[in-house]
Write an enzyme that holds these catalytic residues in place. Sequence first.
Site, PDB file in Angstrom:
ATOM      1  N   ARG A   1     -70.773  14.701   9.860  1.00  0.00           N
ATOM      2  CA  ARG A   1     -71.214  13.301   9.948  1.00  0.00           C
ATOM      3  C   ARG A   1     -70.006  12.442  10.292  1.00  0.00           C
ATOM      4  O   ARG A   1     -68.886  12.930  10.333  1.00  0.00           O
ATOM      5  CB  ARG A   1     -71.754  12.858   8.594  1.00  0.00           C
ATOM      6  CG  ARG A   1     -70.770  13.154   7.478  1.00  0.00           C
ATOM      7  CD  ARG A   1     -71.176  12.525   6.165  1.00  0.00           C
ATOM      8  NE  ARG A   1     -70.488  13.111   5.036  1.00  0.00           N
ATOM      9  CZ  ARG A   1     -69.259  12.861   4.645  1.00  0.00           C
ATOM     10  NH1 ARG A   1     -68.523  11.995   5.316  1.00  0.00           N
ATOM     11  NH2 ARG A   1     -68.719  13.456   3.601  1.00  0.00           N
TER      12      ARG A   1
ATOM     13  N   GLY B   1     -66.279  15.309  -4.167  1.00  0.00           N
ATOM     14  CA  GLY B   1     -65.364  15.720  -5.240  1.00  0.00           C
ATOM     15  C   GLY B   1     -66.055  16.026  -6.553  1.00  0.00           C
ATOM     16  O   GLY B   1     -65.395  16.192  -7.579  1.00  0.00           O
TER      17      GLY B   1
ATOM     18  N   ASN C   1     -67.373  18.349   7.353  1.00  0.00           N
ATOM     19  CA  ASN C   1     -68.310  17.247   7.129  1.00  0.00           C
ATOM     20  C   ASN C   1     -69.023  16.981   8.445  1.00  0.00           C
ATOM     21  O   ASN C   1     -68.399  16.621   9.439  1.00  0.00           O
ATOM     22  CB  ASN C   1     -67.586  15.987   6.647  1.00  0.00           C
ATOM     23  CG  ASN C   1     -67.084  16.142   5.216  1.00  0.00           C
ATOM     24  OD1 ASN C   1     -65.965  15.808   4.907  1.00  0.00           O
ATOM     25  ND2 ASN C   1     -67.910  16.686   4.340  1.00  0.00           N
TER      26      ASN C   1
ATOM     27  N   GLU D   1     -63.582  22.733   4.037  1.00  0.00           N
ATOM     28  CA  GLU D   1     -64.982  22.414   4.323  1.00  0.00           C
ATOM     29  C   GLU D   1     -65.110  21.590   5.589  1.00  0.00           C
ATOM     30  O   GLU D   1     -64.136  21.044   6.096  1.00  0.00           O
ATOM     31  CB  GLU D   1     -65.644  21.679   3.146  1.00  0.00           C
ATOM     32  CG  GLU D   1     -65.109  20.275   2.927  1.00  0.00           C
ATOM     33  CD  GLU D   1     -66.090  19.393   2.151  1.00  0.00           C
ATOM     34  OE1 GLU D   1     -67.290  19.713   2.063  1.00  0.00           O
ATOM     35  OE2 GLU D   1     -65.638  18.364   1.644  1.00  0.00           O
TER      36      GLU D   1
ATOM     37  N   GLU E   1     -62.478  29.534  -5.284  1.00  0.00           N
ATOM     38  CA  GLU E   1     -61.298  29.487  -4.431  1.00  0.00           C
ATOM     39  C   GLU E   1     -60.062  29.618  -5.300  1.00  0.00           C
ATOM     40  O   GLU E   1     -60.081  29.240  -6.468  1.00  0.00           O
ATOM     41  CB  GLU E   1     -61.217  28.118  -3.713  1.00  0.00           C
ATOM     42  CG  GLU E   1     -61.894  28.090  -2.366  1.00  0.00           C
ATOM     43  CD  GLU E   1     -61.858  26.714  -1.704  1.00  0.00           C
ATOM     44  OE1 GLU E   1     -62.564  26.538  -0.718  1.00  0.00           O
ATOM     45  OE2 GLU E   1     -61.127  25.833  -2.192  1.00  0.00           O
TER      46      GLU E   1
ATOM     47  N   GLU F   1     -61.914  19.918   7.117  1.00  0.00           N
ATOM     48  CA  GLU F   1     -60.932  19.588   6.087  1.00  0.00           C
ATOM     49  C   GLU F   1     -60.109  20.824   5.710  1.00  0.00           C
ATOM     50  O   GLU F   1     -60.651  21.922   5.591  1.00  0.00           O
ATOM     51  CB  GLU F   1     -61.641  19.041   4.847  1.00  0.00           C
ATOM     52  CG  GLU F   1     -62.431  17.767   5.151  1.00  0.00           C
ATOM     53  CD  GLU F   1     -62.965  17.062   3.907  1.00  0.00           C
ATOM     54  OE1 GLU F   1     -63.124  15.843   3.972  1.00  0.00           O
ATOM     55  OE2 GLU F   1     -63.205  17.749   2.885  1.00  0.00           O
TER      56      GLU F   1
ATOM     57  N   VAL G   1     -66.121   8.108   6.183  1.00  0.00           N
ATOM     58  CA  VAL G   1     -65.634   6.792   5.750  1.00  0.00           C
ATOM     59  C   VAL G   1     -64.345   6.433   6.493  1.00  0.00           C
ATOM     60  O   VAL G   1     -64.183   5.318   6.993  1.00  0.00           O
ATOM     61  CB  VAL G   1     -65.376   6.804   4.221  1.00  0.00           C
ATOM     62  CG1 VAL G   1     -64.730   5.502   3.774  1.00  0.00           C
ATOM     63  CG2 VAL G   1     -66.652   7.067   3.448  1.00  0.00           C
TER      64      VAL G   1
HETATM   65  P1  ADP Z   1     -65.912  17.836  -1.863  1.00  0.00           P
HETATM   66  O1  ADP Z   1     -66.816  18.429  -0.813  1.00  0.00           O
HETATM   67  O2  ADP Z   1     -66.590  17.688  -3.193  1.00  0.00           O
HETATM   68  O3  ADP Z   1     -65.226  16.596  -1.398  1.00  0.00           O
HETATM   69  P2  ADP Z   1     -63.644  19.525  -1.156  1.00  0.00           P
HETATM   70  O4  ADP Z   1     -63.831  20.993  -1.032  1.00  0.00           O
HETATM   71  O5  ADP Z   1     -63.607  18.740   0.116  1.00  0.00           O
HETATM   72  O6  ADP Z   1     -64.793  18.932  -2.128  1.00  0.00           O
HETATM   73  O7  ADP Z   1     -62.333  19.198  -1.972  1.00  0.00           O
HETATM   74  C1  ADP Z   1     -61.988  17.884  -2.361  1.00  0.00           C
HETATM   75  C2  ADP Z   1     -60.578  17.824  -2.893  1.00  0.00           C
HETATM   76  O8  ADP Z   1     -60.443  18.717  -4.018  1.00  0.00           O
HETATM   77  C3  ADP Z   1     -59.491  18.281  -1.943  1.00  0.00           C
HETATM   78  O9  ADP Z   1     -59.083  17.242  -1.089  1.00  0.00           O
HETATM   79  C4  ADP Z   1     -58.379  18.695  -2.893  1.00  0.00           C
HETATM   80  O10 ADP Z   1     -57.711  17.576  -3.435  1.00  0.00           O
HETATM   81  C5  ADP Z   1     -59.154  19.336  -4.022  1.00  0.00           C
HETATM   82  N1  ADP Z   1     -59.313  20.775  -3.787  1.00  0.00           N
HETATM   83  C6  ADP Z   1     -60.298  21.399  -3.117  1.00  0.00           C
HETATM   84  N2  ADP Z   1     -60.110  22.727  -3.061  1.00  0.00           N
HETATM   85  C7  ADP Z   1     -58.964  22.976  -3.732  1.00  0.00           C
HETATM   86  C8  ADP Z   1     -58.228  24.165  -4.073  1.00  0.00           C
HETATM   87  N3  ADP Z   1     -58.642  25.362  -3.690  1.00  0.00           N
HETATM   88  N4  ADP Z   1     -57.090  24.018  -4.796  1.00  0.00           N
HETATM   89  C9  ADP Z   1     -56.656  22.806  -5.200  1.00  0.00           C
HETATM   90  N5  ADP Z   1     -57.298  21.650  -4.929  1.00  0.00           N
HETATM   91  C10 ADP Z   1     -58.444  21.721  -4.214  1.00  0.00           C
END
Ligand code: ADP
Length: 455
Positions: A292, A165, A290, A288, A200, A275, A295
């Site tokens: 691995r 995040g 993961n 994305e 995005e 995800e 958690v």
């Molecule tokens: P990281 O790899 O840093 O964990 P993610 O791409 O998995 O990042 O996104 C983590 C969280 O961020 C998501 O679960 C969601 O809450 C928020 N998020 C990610 N992409 C978007 C998006 N395009 N619009 C709104 N929220 C998003």
Amino acid sequence: MFQRILIANRGEIALRVLRACRRLGISPVVAYSEADRDTRAVQLADEAICIGPAEARRSYLSAASVISAALVTGCDAIHPGYGFLSEDDAFAETTRAHGLTFIGPPPNVLERFASKAGTRALLAAHGLPTVPGSQGMLRDDDHALAEAERIGYPVLLKPSAGGGGRGMRMVRTARELQQAITICRSEARAAFGDDSLYLEKWLEENHHVEVQVVVDRFGNGIHVGERDCSVQRRHQKVVEESPSLALDDGRRAALLETAIRSVVAAGYESVGTLEFLVDGNGDYYFIEINCRIQVEHPVTEMRSGIDLVAEQIRIAAGEPLSIRQEDVRLDGHAIELRINAEDAAHDFRPQAGLVERYLAPGGPGVRMDSHLFAGYEVPPYYDSLLGKLIVWGPDRPAAIERARAALDELVVDGLVTNIPFHRALLRSEPFLAGSFTTNLLDRVGAAAFLAAENG
Ligand code: ADP
């Protein structure tokens, strides 16, 4: 099968991997930093070896130290856990060059999925719907402005090497974008050593839903259902559950089926998680992968009875999948609460210090994965996870009941934890009704939950 595995991680996941080793008759060796000398994993291991000082860069993140430790202790494989070196393709390659097996995807597979922007394109080509966004990485400001214009504001700037995040930035106007790019690039460079960014569309109200997959090297793949991780603070998960309330049965089946089909077609191998964001219509968009163990994997283990870590180890040893899709049974409802050393009332500020008393909950349908004991000193150097409380019930209300009772049994004295926050959350109207999206905590604020509970 492996004889001896080096566990290159700490905390609860080191214990979890150690248990999987015992189950498979493999001798576990634990690599620890100077700060983790007096830990449960070190005590329970057949052998333990210090790999450097507290600072992760010089211990858990040091490929040379970890690989030497594996060689010196006569291990034939390395389990990286999550975080640290778990998705590092260069580390996986070096491990192999030293005649050891990396427990995770093979190096070339990790490399294929290393860039988030590249993975979006790859999986889109294999049929996954993705969040509308830029075509590949942003070359420069002009490219970013043009892409943001095309996608439509608000947009989310994301580091392509990102995780946890961190480093994401929401941008509402073209004027904000240029400045945001500069900040985002320097943050990404500092955090991930890579400043490539992509864009995005910002999806305001969404659920985070992810699919657990298991794929062997022969191209057999299964999914083990989904997890909903929409209770987040600052884009980081705090509570995970399965099944997700955001999907009806038809959409759930479509999501699971599309996810496993596309990831197998794209050549994935090992356990992994895809995800997605799910909008109010139940439409899903890939964000994305993961590569691995995650958690929150116990949520899936509680519903399926599958030992995901054991399965991951078997696959790395070259064994074929032991389960077919039609044999996967997902029962009831499972919820995981991440128990963190953090102060929810003060912006979830991380805490460190001595655990004076620790009493774990128990009973049917209750699992506590934690490395705590009374007298354990929580070091300030690593993440704030103290453990995970996972509960299972025949349905969601029953699981929530069990979670509440288990929280009432759980005692962690000596430092501030987020246990009061979980108590409040499990009584809050949005959580009970299931009417929450990923921005709930950032919008309402954890303090509001706590105040409602205390009042
Ligand atoms: P990281 O790899 O840093 O964990 P993610 O791409 O998995 O990042 O996104 C983590 C969280 O961020 C998501 O679960 C969601 O809450 C928020 N998020 C990610 N992409 C978007 C998006 N395009 N619009 C709104 N929220 C998003």
